[in-house]
Write a protein that holds these residues in place. Sequence first.
Motif, short mmCIF file in Angstrom:
data_model
loop_
_atom_site.label_atom_id
_atom_site.label_comp_id
_atom_site.label_asym_id
_atom_site.label_seq_id
_atom_site.Cartn_x
_atom_site.Cartn_y
_atom_site.Cartn_z
N LEU A 1 42.36 12.36 76.36
CA LEU A 1 43.75 12.81 76.21
C LEU A 1 43.87 14.30 76.47
O LEU A 1 44.84 14.77 77.08
CB LEU A 1 44.26 12.46 74.81
N MET A 2 42.89 15.07 75.99
CA MET A 2 42.92 16.51 76.21
C MET A 2 42.82 16.83 77.70
O MET A 2 43.59 17.64 78.23
CB MET A 2 41.78 17.18 75.46
N LEU A 3 41.87 16.19 78.40
CA LEU A 3 41.69 16.45 79.84
C LEU A 3 42.92 16.01 80.63
O LEU A 3 43.34 16.68 81.58
CB LEU A 3 40.45 15.73 80.35
N ALA A 4 43.52 14.87 80.23
CA ALA A 4 44.73 14.41 80.92
C ALA A 4 45.88 15.39 80.72
O ALA A 4 46.64 15.68 81.66
CB ALA A 4 45.12 13.02 80.40
N SER A 5 46.02 15.93 79.50
CA SER A 5 47.09 16.90 79.23
C SER A 5 46.90 18.16 80.05
O SER A 5 47.86 18.69 80.63
CB SER A 5 47.11 17.24 77.73
N VAL A 6 45.65 18.67 80.10
CA VAL A 6 45.38 19.87 80.89
C VAL A 6 45.67 19.62 82.36
O VAL A 6 46.25 20.47 83.05
CB VAL A 6 43.92 20.32 80.68
N ALA A 7 45.29 18.45 82.87
CA ALA A 7 45.53 18.13 84.27
C ALA A 7 47.02 18.05 84.58
O ALA A 7 47.48 18.56 85.62
CB ALA A 7 44.85 16.80 84.62
N ILE A 8 47.81 17.44 83.69
CA ILE A 8 49.25 17.33 83.90
C ILE A 8 49.90 18.71 83.89
O ILE A 8 50.73 19.04 84.75
CB ILE A 8 49.88 16.43 82.82
N ILE A 9 49.51 19.55 82.92
CA ILE A 9 50.09 20.89 82.83
C ILE A 9 49.72 21.72 84.07
O ILE A 9 50.56 22.42 84.64
CB ILE A 9 49.61 21.60 81.55
N PHE A 10 48.46 21.61 84.51
CA PHE A 10 48.02 22.36 85.69
C PHE A 10 48.78 21.90 86.93
O PHE A 10 49.27 22.72 87.71
CB PHE A 10 46.52 22.17 85.89
N TYR A 11 48.90 20.59 87.10
CA TYR A 11 49.55 20.06 88.31
C TYR A 11 51.03 20.42 88.35
O TYR A 11 51.54 20.87 89.38
CB TYR A 11 49.39 18.54 88.38
N THR A 12 51.75 20.23 87.24
CA THR A 12 53.18 20.52 87.23
C THR A 12 53.45 22.02 87.38
O THR A 12 54.43 22.42 88.01
CB THR A 12 53.83 20.00 85.94
N THR A 13 52.58 22.86 86.82
CA THR A 13 52.73 24.31 87.01
C THR A 13 52.52 24.68 88.47
O THR A 13 53.30 25.45 89.05
CB THR A 13 51.73 25.07 86.13
N TRP A 14 51.48 24.13 89.08
CA TRP A 14 51.21 24.42 90.49
C TRP A 14 52.36 23.93 91.37
O TRP A 14 52.79 24.63 92.29
CB TRP A 14 49.91 23.74 90.91
N GLU A 15 52.88 22.73 91.11
CA GLU A 15 53.95 22.17 91.92
C GLU A 15 55.22 23.01 91.79
O GLU A 15 55.95 23.22 92.76
CB GLU A 15 54.23 20.72 91.52
N SER A 16 55.49 23.51 90.57
CA SER A 16 56.66 24.34 90.36
C SER A 16 56.58 25.63 91.15
O SER A 16 57.57 26.08 91.74
CB SER A 16 56.81 24.65 88.87
N VAL A 17 55.38 26.24 91.20
CA VAL A 17 55.20 27.49 91.93
C VAL A 17 55.24 27.25 93.44
O VAL A 17 55.84 28.03 94.20
CB VAL A 17 53.87 28.16 91.52
N ALA A 18 54.60 26.16 93.89
CA ALA A 18 54.45 25.91 95.33
C ALA A 18 55.77 25.59 96.01
O ALA A 18 55.98 25.95 97.17
CB ALA A 18 53.45 24.78 95.55
N TYR A 19 56.68 24.92 95.30
CA TYR A 19 57.91 24.45 95.94
C TYR A 19 59.16 25.21 95.50
O TYR A 19 60.27 24.79 95.78
CB TYR A 19 58.10 22.95 95.67
N HIS A 20 58.96 26.32 94.81
CA HIS A 20 60.12 27.12 94.39
C HIS A 20 60.48 28.11 95.49
O HIS A 20 59.61 28.67 96.16
CB HIS A 20 59.81 27.86 93.10
N ASP A 21 61.78 28.33 95.69
CA ASP A 21 62.25 29.28 96.71
C ASP A 21 62.23 30.69 96.10
O ASP A 21 63.21 31.15 95.52
CB ASP A 21 63.67 28.91 97.16
N TRP A 22 61.08 31.37 96.27
CA TRP A 22 60.92 32.67 95.64
C TRP A 22 61.76 33.74 96.31
O TRP A 22 62.18 34.70 95.67
CB TRP A 22 59.44 33.07 95.66
N GLU A 23 62.02 33.59 97.60
CA GLU A 23 62.86 34.56 98.29
C GLU A 23 64.28 34.54 97.74
O GLU A 23 64.87 35.59 97.47
CB GLU A 23 62.88 34.25 99.80
N GLN A 24 64.82 33.34 97.53
CA GLN A 24 66.16 33.24 96.95
C GLN A 24 66.14 33.73 95.51
O GLN A 24 67.09 34.37 95.05
CB GLN A 24 66.62 31.78 96.98
N GLN A 25 65.05 33.46 94.79
CA GLN A 25 64.94 33.90 93.41
C GLN A 25 65.01 35.42 93.32
O GLN A 25 65.68 35.98 92.45
CB GLN A 25 63.62 33.41 92.82
N ASN A 26 64.32 36.11 94.22
CA ASN A 26 64.33 37.57 94.21
C ASN A 26 65.69 38.13 94.61
O ASN A 26 66.14 39.14 94.07
CB ASN A 26 63.25 38.10 95.14
#
Length: 266
Positions: free
Chosen positions: A141-166
Motif C-alpha cells: 500500500l505504501m509503494l502504491a501510494s508513492v507511485a500514484i503521487i509521483f505519477y499524478t505530480t509528474w502528469e500535472s507538471v508535464a501537461y500544464h500550460d506553463w507559458e499561459q500560467q506565467n
Amino acid sequence: MKRGKGLTFVGDSRVQKYDKPKLNRDYSEFPGRTEEFYPDFLLKEWVTGAVFLIGILCLVVAHPAPLERVADPTDTGYIPLPDWYFLFLYQILKYTYASGPFNVIGAIVIPGIAFTALLLAPWLDNKKDRHWKRRPIASGLMLASVAIIFYTTWESVAYHDWEQQNQQGEIVFSNLDADDPVFNELIRTNCTSCHGGELAGGSGPGLIEPDYNPETVEAFVRNGVGEMPAFEGTLTDDEIVAISEFVADLEIVSADEADNVPESEE
C-alpha cells in the motif's frame, strides 16, 4: 522462577536481590565513543542548524519568491495553481470521475480515505515484525501510494500550460489612473467585469498592451466585437467617447514611472 535462593524478604513481598544496582553507566567508561550532551553534542547541533539556516537564507536572497499581479476577483479567466506538493491532488481533480459533477469525490472522498487510512495505520497493522519484506500488505500500500503521487505530480507538471500560467499572473505596471472619474463611474461599471480590475485581462483580453487608437476602441464599444456586447443605446455618445479615450491612453510603463502602483506589487 527462583524460589528462596537469591531472594530477600521485604515486608510481605519477595523481590530479586541484586549485588550491584542497575544504574546507567557513566559516559567516561566509554572513551571516544560518547560525549557530554552539554556543551559538546548541543554545540554540534547548533552548528549544523546554523549551516542549514544560512543556506536557506542565501537561497531566498538569490531566488526570491515569485510574485504575481494583485489578486483580481473580477478575473474569471484566471487558473490558480497549487504549490508542487499539492499538484497530485490538483491532477486528480482533472479526471472524469473526480471532477465536474463528481467534484466531491476528488476533493473530499479520495483525500479523506487516504488521510483516514494514514491515521488508522498503527491500529490496522499491528504486527510485531518491523521488516518491510515481512509486511507485504502495508509495504504494498505504501509503494502504491508513492507511485500514484509521483505519477499524478509528474502528469500535472508535464501537461500544464506553463507559458499561459506565467502570462496570466504577470505583473504589469501601467499609467492607469484609478482616481479618474471616467474609471470610477464608467470603466468600473462596464469594463472591469470582463477585462479585469486593472484592465490587464480577465475573461476578456487585456486593454493595456495593444496599441489602440480612440476610433478603434469607440467602434468596439458601440458595435461590440466577438463576445463583447454593443453598448450603443446603453451608454450615451459622450460616455462612449470618454471610455474610448481613456482606454486608448493606457500604456505599459516601468515600475519607476508608474503613478499608481498597489502596495502588494512594490
